[in-house]
Scaffold this motif. Structure first.
Motif, PDB file in Angstrom:
ATOM      1  N   ILE A 631       0.583  -1.251   0.065  1.00 47.42           N
ATOM      2  CA  ILE A 631       0.085  -0.094  -0.139  1.00 47.42           C
ATOM      3  C   ILE A 631       0.887   1.269  -0.013  1.00 47.42           C
ATOM      4  CG2 ILE A 631      -0.306  -0.078   2.566  1.00 47.42           C
ATOM      5  CD1 ILE A 631      -3.084   1.102   2.047  1.00 47.42           C
ATOM      6  N   ALA A 641      -7.159   6.233  -3.630  1.00 46.46           N
ATOM      7  CA  ALA A 641      -8.038   5.074  -2.809  1.00 46.46           C
ATOM      8  C   ALA A 641      -9.526   5.631  -2.799  1.00 46.46           C
ATOM      9  CB  ALA A 641      -7.353   5.368  -1.302  1.00 46.46           C
ATOM     10  N   GLU A 645     -12.637   4.560   2.742  1.00 44.90           N
ATOM     11  CA  GLU A 645     -12.432   2.944   2.616  1.00 44.90           C
ATOM     12  C   GLU A 645     -11.124   2.760   3.414  1.00 44.90           C
ATOM     13  OE1 GLU A 645     -13.342  -0.154   2.926  1.00 44.90           O
ATOM     14  OE2 GLU A 645     -14.537   0.387   1.417  1.00 44.90           O
ATOM     15  N   LYS A 646     -10.941   1.696   4.033  1.00 44.57           N
ATOM     16  CA  LYS A 646      -9.601   1.169   4.559  1.00 44.57           C
ATOM     17  C   LYS A 646      -9.157   0.089   3.676  1.00 44.57           C
ATOM     18  CE  LYS A 646      -9.680   4.020   7.930  1.00 44.57           C
ATOM     19  NZ  LYS A 646      -8.527   5.509   7.879  1.00 44.57           N
ATOM     20  N   TYR A 647      -7.861   0.033   3.627  1.00 48.27           N
ATOM     21  CA  TYR A 647      -7.195  -1.039   2.709  1.00 48.27           C
ATOM     22  C   TYR A 647      -6.273  -2.100   3.664  1.00 48.27           C
ATOM     23  CZ  TYR A 647      -9.301   1.624  -1.015  1.00 48.27           C
ATOM     24  OH  TYR A 647     -10.148   2.149  -1.790  1.00 48.27           O
ATOM     25  N   VAL A 651      -2.380  -3.899  -1.905  1.00 45.68           N
ATOM     26  CA  VAL A 651      -3.725  -3.393  -2.415  1.00 45.68           C
ATOM     27  C   VAL A 651      -3.299  -3.893  -4.109  1.00 45.68           C
ATOM     28  CG1 VAL A 651      -4.061  -1.719  -1.033  1.00 45.68           C
ATOM     29  CG2 VAL A 651      -2.270  -1.244  -2.818  1.00 45.68           C
ATOM     30  N   PHE A 663      -6.797   2.537  -6.526  1.00 42.59           N
ATOM     31  CA  PHE A 663      -6.926   1.210  -5.760  1.00 42.59           C
ATOM     32  C   PHE A 663      -8.055   0.663  -6.321  1.00 42.59           C
ATOM     33  CE2 PHE A 663      -4.537   2.055  -1.663  1.00 42.59           C
ATOM     34  CZ  PHE A 663      -3.849   3.023  -2.359  1.00 42.59           C
TER      35      PHE A 663
END
Length: 876
Positions: A631, A641, A645-647, A651, A663
């Motif tokens: 990431i 992104a 949102e969380k990643y 990714v 992403f």
């Protein structure tokens, strides 16, 4: 102990627990994920509930976080006191079935006394009254003097919320000194005064309550701790409240510079400074996590906070929009710990600025109207109808109305307000989840031991696989036969599961004995792909080998639309600015629907530029590259992104030349030329600050062209044209003719109405010294109604006229009051509002002239019949 800044305290805490084997997690979003019980995340453990219950496996058994939190029950108290706030950060260290009381207590004490160097003689510990184990650990292992340990009851030192994991807790207090005490001889730990400050709570989750008074011990007890970062900073910086903490003070100082005031000089101004400081912190973080202003849910919380802050800016004498400027300081003070704020800076400040500007247009008019209503009220309970009108017509929130009324010792008739709101809406709030997809989430328990599905669909449209599980009728079965509706789980698949706005694949699955038609594909939290299907022939069994084939043409159409969505976002940012962020999307085989943050309708020129940019990239035949990477590497490359949102650490990044880099876990074509063409079909508003564009690609463009050409030819035939090229010229000609006819009709109606006025005046009713006339004029526009009112009012100084014009199933109502009648207490605004409400409408205006609208024509005559009674009640 040394003065320590808030940002340094956060880092010291997280680094300390990393040294104890904890995994440092980034703060979860303020928007709860898969949790409908919360509007916003309000504690450190809230986003990790499923780790504690065992529904989801944590990334490590030891975790530490600094969690952003919002609590809203005391919004009205924020600013009034220096204690209350809506935004705060919660430090926490957590054990999911790993360490327990021995380690948790030892590390808490070590951090306080060794890392922060807090004086031991200032620290106190509380335990649950029956927790002898904790007493033994604190005194014999940690080495605390038993006289500095206080036993408290269940209300203070036992954490329990209904059924489920619960247990006793230990809290650490800091003694600020006698000068902060209440002077009572019984003053001590647990007293409500300001001397003893509880700052760290260590919860020992060791029982599993059944909610009926039974507490069997848990097989694997947990540790859940919480320490307010701002509260800890107050102790370490020797200040009385969170508004004096360094980072928070820097925000307040910015507000002081704008307002030209100083904190501490004026108690009333201090309230406004605290309100703005707290609320701009909250709103900056909320927008950074994807919350958008709206009239319900968390969006309403955001809007309410922004408007409350804007109003207090006015109270400080700030006569312009300013909150976006202060948000810059909030970002600067927090960007090292929360880099997403800096990444979303343009979006955050733009949205705050637009929202404040929008409110500024209505606040002056709303405040003026509210003051007028209050002055004319004459009692302590404000009309719910007036509060509703302020809200509905002027966007003046009920909470702000209540707050201003409270400052004048008044309340509002909330029951009437709520009734009117319900009448206006009369619709259920849209479900927050897709019920169809969610119905299958309940199958997660049935698939507890099934390994996650290997997805092969990025590079393959067919694959060989093995059946791992079959679900039919909510039960796991070993086989299914023709006609059965099932969910099929395979060890691997080429079918894409619905996610990220892209629909699930359809297609077929074949075994040696069965044919299966796949209607949709979804996946659960454990990454089991569920092929929702019908067995069309034969019998399918667990452990059988199958061949999966997705609907290739449909998938290619979806891929074209998904790649075009990426090109569309990049083009929008180039044309409109960097504040544009994706706010949602739907990509299927028919079209792309893309929602994005922007604050006004796009002009024809802007839409043309966006469409042109997308098609230039398509026609250039640019390769589309999809690859996985860490990431941090993706961020360095400038990959966008998804907003809010969380990643994970790895990714997938989709790159289209130098034009777009995002992403994305969806499927895409490998070259833009395969999209064919892109055409925008529509642009509209979804919510405040969110726009929507719908577009088509490939065969969808051909379908659109064919439909459009067909409609043009039909229109030309209806107008008896030999050539469709003459259509525009004919439409312009007809439009001009219709306008001329409308003018003639309106002129004739006005003449007829004017003739009627004379006879109406001759038959005016005498009501307590004033003349009253009413009438309905079918087909009359509002401007004509006003003119008729003016003519009637000019006829006599004591005239009161109320006229209604009906058109297209609705009515406009105009009222006017001449000078003598007005001097006797008659008010046009109040008359027209009362009449309109009797006919299912609303409105108002000045004392001499006012307008309203009504929806129920069946009640219009009856409403006008009440005018004499309404006027009689007004006369002095």
């Amino acid at each position: 102990m040394e003065w320590t800044g808030l940002n340094e305290l956060r880092e010291k805490y997280l680094s300390f627990f990393e040294s104890k084997g904890h995994l440092r997690l980034q703060s979860f979003s303020l928007i709860p994920k898969d949790d409908n019980s919360l509007l916003l995340i309000n504690s450190g453990m809230a986003p990790m509930k499923k780790y504690f219950t065992g529904e989801v496996t944590p990334p490590r058994k030891r975790v530490t976080t600094c969690q952003k939190c919002i609590r809203t029950p005391d919004i009205e108290r924020v600013g009034i006191t220096a204690r209350h706030g809506t935004y705060f950060e919660m430090l926490g260290n957590f054990s999911f079935g790993d360490y327990f009381k021995h380690e948790a207590t030892a590390w808490a004490w070590e951090f306080c006394t060794k890392v922060l160097d807090m004086p031991v003689d200032k620290l106190w510990v509380t335990i649950y009254t029956d927790d002898d184990e904790a007493f033994e650990i604190w005194t014999k292992e940690v080495g605390i003097d038993p006289s500095r340990i206080v036993r408290l009851g269940k209300e203070d030192n036992f954490w329990e919320h209904g059924s489920g994991p619960c247990g006793p807790c230990s809290e650490i207090y800091f003694d600020r000194g006698e000068q902060y005490g209440c002077g009572s001889p019984t003053c001590g730990v647990g007293c409500d005064c300001d001397r003893y400050v509880e700052f760290w709570n260590v919860v020992f989750s060791q029982f599993n309550s059944d909610g009926k008074g039974n507490y069997p011990p848990m097989e694997h007890p947990n540790i859940d701790t919480g320490m307010g970062l701002e509260r800890l900073a107050c102790i370490m910086q020797g200040v009385d409240n969170l508004f004096l903490v360094d980072t928070v003070q820097n925000i307040m100082k910015h507000i002081c510079r704008i307002a030209g005031v100083k904190y501490g000089d004026d108690p009333k101004k201090d309230i406004s400074l605290r309100v703005i400081t707290d609320h701009i912190r909250s709103t900056t973080f909320m927008i950074g996590d994807g919350v958008m202003p709206s009239n319900e849910g968390r969006g309403y919380v955001l809007r309410r906070l922004l408007r409350r802050a804007a109003r207090h800016g006015r109270l400080l004498g700030i006569d312009r929009t300013f909150l976006a400027e202060v948000a810059q300081t909030v970002i600067d003070e927090n960007k090292n710990a929360y880099p997403e704020l800096d990444e979303k800076r343009a979006m955050i400040t733009k949205l705050i600025g637009v929202e404040e500007e929008s409110f500024a247009k209505t606040i002056d008019q709303g405040l003026q109207l509210l003051s007028s209503y209050i002055d004319n009220s004459g009692n302590k309970v404000f009309s719910g109808a007036d509060a509703f009108r302020l809200n509905d017509t002027y966007g003046f929130p009920i909470d702000l109305t209540k707050e201003i009324l409270a400052e004048r010792g008044m309340t509002v008739d909330e029951e009437e307000f709520k009734r009117l709101m319900l009448e206006q809406r009369e619709r259920a709030r849209a479900a927050r989840k897709n019920a169809g997809a969610d119905a299958w989430e309940g199958e997660s328990d049935l698939l507890e031991n099934v390994p996650e599905t290997e997805f092969l669909g990025y590079g393959q449209m067919e694959a060989s696989a093995k059946v791992l599980a079959i679900i039919r009728g909510g039960e796991r079965v070993q086989s299914a036969t023709a006609g059965d509706e099932i969910a099929l789980v395979l060890d691997k698949t080429a079918f894409y599961a619905e996610s990220g706005g892209q629909v699930g694949d359809t297609g077929s699955i074949e075994s040696a004995d069965a044919m299966i038609e796949v209607k949709n594909t979804t996946k659960n939290h454990a990454k089991n792909y569920l092929h929702h299907a019908v067995v069309t022939a034969g019998q399918i069994r667990v452990d059988e080998e199958v061949k999966v084939s997705i609907d290739k043409e449909r998938r290619l159409a979806i891929m074209r639309n998904h790649t075009s969505a990426h090109l569309l976002q990049a083009a929008l940012r180039k044309v409109l600015g960097d504040h544009v962020e994706q706010a949602g999307q739907l990509v299927n085989e028919k079209h792309v629907r893309f929602d994005f943050t922007h604050f006004s309708a796009l002009t024809a020129e802007e839409l043309g530029k966006v469409e042109q940019l997308v098609n230039q990239v398509i026609l250039s035949g640019t390769p589309v590259e999809c690859r996985e990477m860490p990431i941090e590497e993706a961020k360095k490359l400038g990959a966008m992104a998804l907003f809010g949102e969380k990643y994970g650490n790895i990714v997938r990044v989709v790159t289209v030349g130098d034009f777009s880099r995002e992403f994305c876990g969806g499927t895409h074509i490998d070259n833009t030329a395969k999209i064919g063409l892109f055409k925008i079909v529509s642009e509209s508003s979804v919510a405040a600050g969110v726009r929507r564009i719908e577009g088509v690609t490939g065969a969808g463009v051909l379908d659109l062209l064919n439909r459009t050409i067909g409609e043009i030819e039909e229109a030309a035939a209806a107008l008896k044209l030999n050539n469709s090229s003459e259509l525009v010229q004919k439409a312009v000609q007809l439009s001009a003719e219709l306008k001329e006819k409308d003018k003639t009709i309106e002129m004739l109606n006005s003449k007829l109405a004017g003739i009627q006025i004379d006879s109406l005046i001759a038959g005016a009713k005498q009501v307590g010294g004033v003349q009253v006339i009413t009438a309905v004029f079918p087909g009359t526009e509002p401007d004509a109604l006003r003119a008729l009112c003016d003519k009637a009012r000019d006829h006599a100084p004591n005239m009161v006229a109320v006229f209604a014009g009906t058109r297209d199933g609705k009515a406009n109502i105009a009222a006017c009051v001449a000078k003598e009648a007005m001097a006797n207490g008659v008010n046009a605004g109040q008359i027209v509002r009362a009449v309109a409400q009797l006919a299912g409408g609303n409105g108002g205006g000045r004392a001499d002239s006012a307008m309203a609208g009504a929806k129920d024509l069946s009640k219009l005559d009856g409403a006008l019949a009440e005018v004499e009674k309404i006027v009689a009640n007004m006369l002095k």
